[in-house]
Design a protein around this motif. Structure first.
Motif, PDB file in Angstrom:
ATOM      1  N   VAL A 162       0.834  -1.205   0.000  1.00 45.93           N
ATOM      2  CA  VAL A 162       0.000   0.000   0.000  1.00 45.93           C
ATOM      3  C   VAL A 162       0.870   1.257   0.000  1.00 45.93           C
ATOM      4  CG1 VAL A 162      -1.806   1.261   1.246  1.00 45.93           C
ATOM      5  CG2 VAL A 162      -1.776  -1.249   1.283  1.00 45.93           C
ATOM      6  N   VAL A 163       0.470   2.223  -0.803  1.00 44.92           N
ATOM      7  CA  VAL A 163       1.225   3.461  -0.946  1.00 44.92           C
ATOM      8  C   VAL A 163       0.348   4.621  -0.466  1.00 44.92           C
ATOM      9  CG1 VAL A 163       2.431   4.938  -2.598  1.00 44.92           C
ATOM     10  CG2 VAL A 163       2.322   2.464  -2.984  1.00 44.92           C
ATOM     11  N   LEU A 164       0.920   5.449   0.416  1.00 52.26           N
ATOM     12  CA  LEU A 164       0.138   6.553   0.977  1.00 52.26           C
ATOM     13  C   LEU A 164       0.938   7.852   0.873  1.00 52.26           C
ATOM     14  CD1 LEU A 164      -2.612   6.620   2.361  1.00 52.26           C
ATOM     15  CD2 LEU A 164      -1.471   6.386   4.552  1.00 52.26           C
ATOM     16  N   PRO A 165       0.716   8.624  -0.181  1.00 54.50           N
ATOM     17  CA  PRO A 165       1.416   9.910  -0.280  1.00 54.50           C
ATOM     18  C   PRO A 165       0.879  10.893   0.773  1.00 54.50           C
ATOM     19  CG  PRO A 165       0.627   9.167  -2.425  1.00 54.50           C
ATOM     20  CD  PRO A 165      -0.062   8.331  -1.388  1.00 54.50           C
ATOM     21  N   THR A 166       1.784  11.524   1.521  1.00 51.13           N
ATOM     22  CA  THR A 166       1.353  12.494   2.535  1.00 51.13           C
ATOM     23  C   THR A 166       1.612  13.901   1.971  1.00 51.13           C
ATOM     24  OG1 THR A 166       3.514  12.277   3.607  1.00 51.13           O
ATOM     25  CG2 THR A 166       1.730  11.016   4.556  1.00 51.13           C
ATOM     26  N   VAL A 167       0.565  14.507   1.483  1.00 53.25           N
ATOM     27  CA  VAL A 167       0.752  15.800   0.804  1.00 53.25           C
ATOM     28  C   VAL A 167       1.158  16.897   1.787  1.00 53.25           C
ATOM     29  CG1 VAL A 167      -0.653  15.313  -1.237  1.00 53.25           C
ATOM     30  CG2 VAL A 167      -1.736  16.254   0.777  1.00 53.25           C
ATOM     31  N   TRP A 168       0.765  16.756   3.050  1.00 52.86           N
ATOM     32  CA  TRP A 168       1.157  17.771   4.048  1.00 52.86           C
ATOM     33  C   TRP A 168       2.674  17.896   4.090  1.00 52.86           C
ATOM     34  CZ3 TRP A 168       3.914  19.216   8.242  1.00 52.86           C
ATOM     35  CH2 TRP A 168       3.459  20.302   9.001  1.00 52.86           C
ATOM     36  N   THR A 169       3.360  16.757   4.161  1.00 57.72           N
ATOM     37  CA  THR A 169       4.825  16.808   4.252  1.00 57.72           C
ATOM     38  C   THR A 169       5.440  17.178   2.894  1.00 57.72           C
ATOM     39  OG1 THR A 169       4.929  14.445   3.807  1.00 57.72           O
ATOM     40  CG2 THR A 169       5.034  15.116   6.114  1.00 57.72           C
ATOM     41  N   ALA A 170       4.847  16.717   1.802  1.00 57.22           N
ATOM     42  CA  ALA A 170       5.365  17.073   0.474  1.00 57.22           C
ATOM     43  C   ALA A 170       5.402  18.599   0.336  1.00 57.22           C
ATOM     44  CB  ALA A 170       4.490  16.464  -0.613  1.00 57.22           C
ATOM     45  N   ASN A 171       4.393  19.249   0.927  1.00 54.70           N
ATOM     46  CA  ASN A 171       4.314  20.704   0.842  1.00 54.70           C
ATOM     47  C   ASN A 171       5.303  21.411   1.765  1.00 54.70           C
ATOM     48  OD1 ASN A 171       2.413  20.631  -1.137  1.00 54.70           O
ATOM     49  ND2 ASN A 171       0.671  20.737   0.270  1.00 54.70           N
ATOM     50  N   ARG A 172       5.989  20.653   2.609  1.00 53.02           N
ATOM     51  CA  ARG A 172       7.019  21.239   3.490  1.00 53.02           C
ATOM     52  C   ARG A 172       8.399  20.709   3.114  1.00 53.02           C
ATOM     53  NH1 ARG A 172       5.709  23.705   8.490  1.00 53.02           N
ATOM     54  NH2 ARG A 172       3.530  24.301   8.449  1.00 53.02           N
ATOM     55  N   ASP A 173       8.522  20.172   1.891  1.00 49.52           N
ATOM     56  CA  ASP A 173       9.782  19.546   1.481  1.00 49.52           C
ATOM     57  C   ASP A 173      10.812  20.622   1.113  1.00 49.52           C
ATOM     58  OD1 ASP A 173      11.844  18.179   0.245  1.00 49.52           O
ATOM     59  OD2 ASP A 173      10.520  16.785  -0.809  1.00 49.52           O
ATOM     60  N   ALA A 174      11.920  20.631   1.857  1.00 51.61           N
ATOM     61  CA  ALA A 174      12.955  21.651   1.627  1.00 51.61           C
ATOM     62  C   ALA A 174      13.637  21.471   0.275  1.00 51.61           C
ATOM     63  CB  ALA A 174      13.989  21.603   2.749  1.00 51.61           C
ATOM     64  N   ASN A 175      13.519  20.276  -0.335  1.00 51.80           N
ATOM     65  CA  ASN A 175      14.084  20.099  -1.669  1.00 51.80           C
ATOM     66  C   ASN A 175      13.228  20.768  -2.742  1.00 51.80           C
ATOM     67  OD1 ASN A 175      16.287  18.523  -0.883  1.00 51.80           O
ATOM     68  ND2 ASN A 175      14.944  16.729  -0.694  1.00 51.80           N
ATOM     69  N   ARG A 176      12.025  21.143  -2.389  1.00 45.42           N
ATOM     70  CA  ARG A 176      11.123  21.761  -3.366  1.00 45.42           C
ATOM     71  C   ARG A 176      10.851  23.236  -3.055  1.00 45.42           C
ATOM     72  NH1 ARG A 176       9.185  24.364  -6.222  1.00 45.42           N
ATOM     73  NH2 ARG A 176       7.628  24.073  -7.865  1.00 45.42           N
ATOM     74  N   PHE A 177      10.713  23.550  -1.736  1.00 44.69           N
ATOM     75  CA  PHE A 177      10.326  24.919  -1.356  1.00 44.69           C
ATOM     76  C   PHE A 177      11.424  25.556  -0.506  1.00 44.69           C
ATOM     77  CE2 PHE A 177       6.379  22.452  -1.737  1.00 44.69           C
ATOM     78  CZ  PHE A 177       5.738  23.182  -2.727  1.00 44.69           C
TER      79      PHE A 177
END
Ligand code: HEM
Length: 380
Positions: free
Chosen positions: A288-303
């Protein structure tokens, strides 16, 4: 919550955890990795990971879960196309005067200088909008609201209570569909029924499931965008002052509030149907794969400075509305409601502030939704 999510980010962009529900999943916390997961055709939505699925009667699963969020192509493509034909940009834009009217009447009914923003404003606004849009009569709205709150926090309820709520919801929806069939209105449900009865593209179960999805998805997240968004603005006076002074910043501010404290923390569970590489990890078929968008939106590699709220942030490609084929259908409506709500609150209460600034407001005990149970504010 922040501490919990921060530690998730530290543990790497793809990590295996066993949730409190007992299900072992691959959490995908990184931004690039979540995008990979949400666009990989070998990672498909799977309802067997939904709450209490071993207990829910097959007839109920059929009536409530045959919606686009749980579907994969080609069914997903067909279902999304059908609803997109009636959930148009023109229809959403046309709602603006009515949303402003609902907002004004909610603000008019607030008395005294202290009030709970959640129950008196941020909850009733989106539920009224989506109910009117779909055609849910006023006397049924409290029932839908009660049942929808159980439906979206399934793991916190016993299987019996969860099934009773879903079953009652199914009955209400079937009743409503019958009423609209005999007396159609100018609403989205009447249009969907016309689609249903005009051909064989939408089964009865797909119709109940679709209305269920639209009703629940249409308010459970927007309430949080408004309340948590206002909370985060009130906690950052420099950003609030900027926005008060220049309302043309509103659209960018809404995007940043979506990124900074995303109303939906995860997307719905999906399963690999072949070996899939996400980041450095190979996910095996059946996992099972569960993307956590909350953390993706705090990713220092992106923002840059991901933990800073900056309403003038540029290149803000957040994932608060998901990504890929299931990207939120209601995003334009949610954005419109949030802009109106934040704008009207700031206009109406020039000195709006938190009643208990030293306290962290209680959030829902919920894995999916990131929201506050109440938020007391002062207006004097
Ligand atoms: C899908 C978030 C408001 C209807 C999604 C997804 C997310 C999301 C993350 C993708 C889920 C996944 O891939 O598993 C939000 C947020 C909202 C919001 C944060 C408010 C701030 C709305 C509204 C509606 C809506 C107002 C209106 C009816 C839908 C539907 C889908 C969806 C129908 C499924 C799309 C598909 O499967 O193709 N939403 N949503 N949402 N949302 Fe929203």
């Amino acid at each position: 919550r922040y501490a919990g999510f921060a530690s998730l980010i530290e543990n790497g962009p793809v990590q295996k955890v066993t949730l409190f529900t007992g299900v072992t999943v691959w959490l995908v916390t990184g931004h690039a990795e979540a995008r990979q997961a949400l666009t990989n055709p070998n990672i498909v939505k799977s309802f067997t990971e939904g709450p209490h699925q071993d207990h829910v009667p097959a007839e109920l699963v059929a009536a409530m879960n045959q919606h686009m969020l749980m579907a994969n192509p080609p069914d997903h493509t067909r279902l999304r196309k059908l609803v997109s034909a009636v959930f148009t940009r023109r229809r959403i834009d046309g709602l603006e005067p009515r949303i402003k009217q609902i907002s004004a009447s909610l603000l008019d009914s607030i008395e005294g200088s202290r009030f709970d923003l959640v129950s008196q404003y941020s909850y009733p606004l989106p539920i009224t909008v989506i109910s009117e849009m779909i055609g849910v009569p006023t006397d049924l709205r409290d029932d839908f609201r009660r049942l929808s709150s159980i439906a979206t926090s399934g793991p916190l309820h016993t299987p019996e209570d969860y099934i009773a709520a879903i079953s009652e919801m199914a009955d209400l929806l079937r009743g409503l569909i019958e009423e609209k069939r005999s007396e159609p209105g100018e609403d989205l449900l009447s249009e969907l029924i016309a689609v249903r009865d005009g051909g064989d593209k939408l089964s009865d179960d797909e119709l109940t499931s679709m209305v269920y999805l639209l009703l629940v998805a249409g308010h459970e997240t927007t309430v949080n965008l408004i309340a948590t968004g206002i909370y985060n603005l009130l906690r950052h006076p420099d950003q609030l002052t900027k926005l008060r002074a220049d309302r043309s910043l509103l659209p960018a501010a809404v995007e940043e509030l979506l990124r900074y404290d995303s109303p939906a923390m995860i997307t719905f569970p999906a399963k690999a149907n072949a070996p899939v590489q996400i980041g450095d990890v190979t996910i095996q078929p059946g996992e099972v794969v569960l993307p956590t968008v909350w953390t993706a939106n705090r990713d220092a590699n992106r923002f840059s400075s991901p933990d800073t709220l900056d309403i003038t942030r540029e290149d803000n490609q957040h994932m608060a509305f998901g990504h890929g084929i299931h990207h939120c259908l209601g995003a334009p409506l949610a954005r419109l409601e949030a802009r109106i709500a934040i704008n009207d609150l700031l206009d109406r209460f020039p000195t709006l502030r938190l009643a208990d600034p030293a306290e962290e407001p209680a959030r829902y005990p919920n894995l999916l939704l990131n929201g506050m149970t109440r938020l007391d504010v002062l207006t004097d």
